[in-house]
Design an enzyme around this catalytic site. Sequence first.
Site, PDB file in Angstrom:
ATOM      1  N   SER A  43      57.253  52.529 138.835  1.00 22.15           N
ATOM      2  CA  SER A  43      58.290  53.482 139.253  1.00 22.15           C
ATOM      3  C   SER A  43      57.627  54.609 140.037  1.00 22.15           C
ATOM      4  O   SER A  43      56.404  54.753 140.029  1.00 22.15           O
ATOM      5  CB  SER A  43      58.967  54.071 138.028  1.00 22.15           C
ATOM      6  OG  SER A  43      57.993  54.730 137.231  1.00 22.15           O
ATOM      7  N   LYS A  44      58.441  55.411 140.681  1.00 22.26           N
ATOM      8  CA  LYS A  44      57.891  56.554 141.399  1.00 22.26           C
ATOM      9  C   LYS A  44      57.204  57.492 140.414  1.00 22.26           C
ATOM     10  O   LYS A  44      56.146  58.025 140.680  1.00 22.26           O
ATOM     11  CB  LYS A  44      58.996  57.286 142.157  1.00 22.26           C
ATOM     12  CG  LYS A  44      58.487  58.568 142.784  1.00 22.26           C
ATOM     13  CD  LYS A  44      59.383  59.121 143.841  1.00 22.26           C
ATOM     14  CE  LYS A  44      58.772  60.301 144.556  1.00 22.26           C
ATOM     15  NZ  LYS A  44      58.240  61.350 143.695  1.00 22.26           N
ATOM     16  N   ARG A  45      57.845  57.647 139.259  1.00 29.12           N
ATOM     17  CA  ARG A  45      57.282  58.533 138.251  1.00 29.12           C
ATOM     18  C   ARG A  45      55.888  58.079 137.818  1.00 29.12           C
ATOM     19  O   ARG A  45      54.953  58.877 137.729  1.00 29.12           O
ATOM     20  CB  ARG A  45      58.199  58.569 137.034  1.00 29.12           C
ATOM     21  CG  ARG A  45      58.403  59.966 136.518  1.00 29.12           C
ATOM     22  CD  ARG A  45      59.312  59.920 135.349  1.00 29.12           C
ATOM     23  NE  ARG A  45      58.492  59.624 134.171  1.00 29.12           N
ATOM     24  CZ  ARG A  45      58.767  60.072 132.969  1.00 29.12           C
ATOM     25  NH1 ARG A  45      59.837  60.788 132.782  1.00 29.12           N
ATOM     26  NH2 ARG A  45      57.992  59.784 131.950  1.00 29.12           N
TER      27      ARG A  45
END
Length: 506
Positions: A263-265
């Site tokens: 994920s981007k996170r």
Amino acid sequence: MRDVRVRFAPSPTGALHIGGVRTALYNYLLARQNNGTMILRIEDTDQGRFVPGAEEYILNSLAWVGIKIDEGVSVGGPHAPYRQSERKALYKQYAQKLIDDGNAYYAFDTEAELDAMRDKLKAAGNDNQQYGMHSRMQMKNSLTLSADETKKLIESGAYVIRLKVPAGEQIQVNDLIRGLVTVDSSQIDDKVLMKSDGMPTYHLANVVDDYLMNISHVIRGEEWLPSAPLHVLLYRFLGWEKNMPQFAHLPLLLKPDGNGKLSKRAADQMGFPIFPLTWKDPATGEVAKGFKESGYLPEALINFLAFLGWNPGTEQEIFSLNELINAFSIERINKAGAKFDIQKAQWFNQQYIKATPNDVLASQLLKESGQSVSMETALKIVSIMKERATFPQDIWEQGAFLFSAPQVFDDSVVSKKWNDEAVKVITAYKNALSGVTTIDATSAKSLLESAAASVNIGVGKIMQALRVAVTGNGSGPDLMITMEILGKDEVIRRLDYAVNTLKVKA
Ligand code: GLU
């Protein structure tokens, strides 16, 4: 064989995730390998999620990695327009056909009524709370209301059109990567095909466009696999089964440790990019640095991405785009999720930097480093720094000592190696250097050897001290070449400074 026509069909809802670039790449490889056509279609039917600038960003990203579009929003083509919002009028007739044939129906339920239905089913201990064969006859739709009521509600305009999924069927999707996937129709809900704003949903628009654009292969991320049975039903109901594309659902991209989806996170936390180019979120103003701006070369990124879920079955790892086109095959794509091993991405980048001609890197150095050196010096700097560089900017960041004299010196080296013997040799060396007009790597070395001999100390003993005096560091590229690049006068200045400032340990 059918002409290969593939499409990349992103929704302009934000920056393009790196997984999207891989999807585009696999489509592109198949197209090029078969003299086929690569289509770019923008799926923007969800107006609520539209993000300005996203389409342009997608185009720029594909251009940067070298994926060329044959037909699509940017270039046009025989099936234009390629932006679904501009094709709105076209979808209605297909929804109408589905209704006329009894394969779809109008539904009028409000949000509150939909919530109430779900609560009721849940309270009754029903796991399946979908709007579908188990619940549709309790809802407000053209199957349950009288013809008159239905007509009135349609005229009022607040309706959606839902697919009527048949009961008791095993729906089969033949996936080129996963084989035959069978889903019981009771698992599929009566998906909305047309929304109350007159826009089709993804499912209807996607299938209609794939058919009209004569798409031969649908290659997309695994997250779309659950939608595939529904799409198969649509092809059947619309009478297009013979023209149905082949499906290939690509494995998920996982975090580097394999634990969960990338994920981007996760990427933010681990400090690597997730978008090809830097993206500024227009809503929040948040800026996410891209692979490009982080120093990844597009060829290296493509090579890395190609290996996320595919391998050629040989030991070869370095592939140009043309080599990938030749080697690629859908059969060699794995089912299992692919770990996004960022260190491997860096390794690829390193290999591509090593293979980049020095004059290209030197021009980049002159342009981007903000340092004013001659082309000749830039070439020398590149030649000694590039072996160690993961990113082009490492050449000037790790080679900062080549542009300016060190202000700080590596303490651990100074405390261990800066001693009387070192100062003696370095002082003698300084004097020897003053006696010549210019140095190169060879003369720098022989002068050093004779200076050391003149004070009866072995060169080996003082090399690290000399290095720290000249560069500030305990390790680095060839010191003699470093001194050649700096030039005699600069070396003398640095040695002077070191002798005057560094304290010999008592
Ligand atoms: N619009 C979908 C997306 O954003 C495309 C899925 C597909 O390729 O069918 O990923």
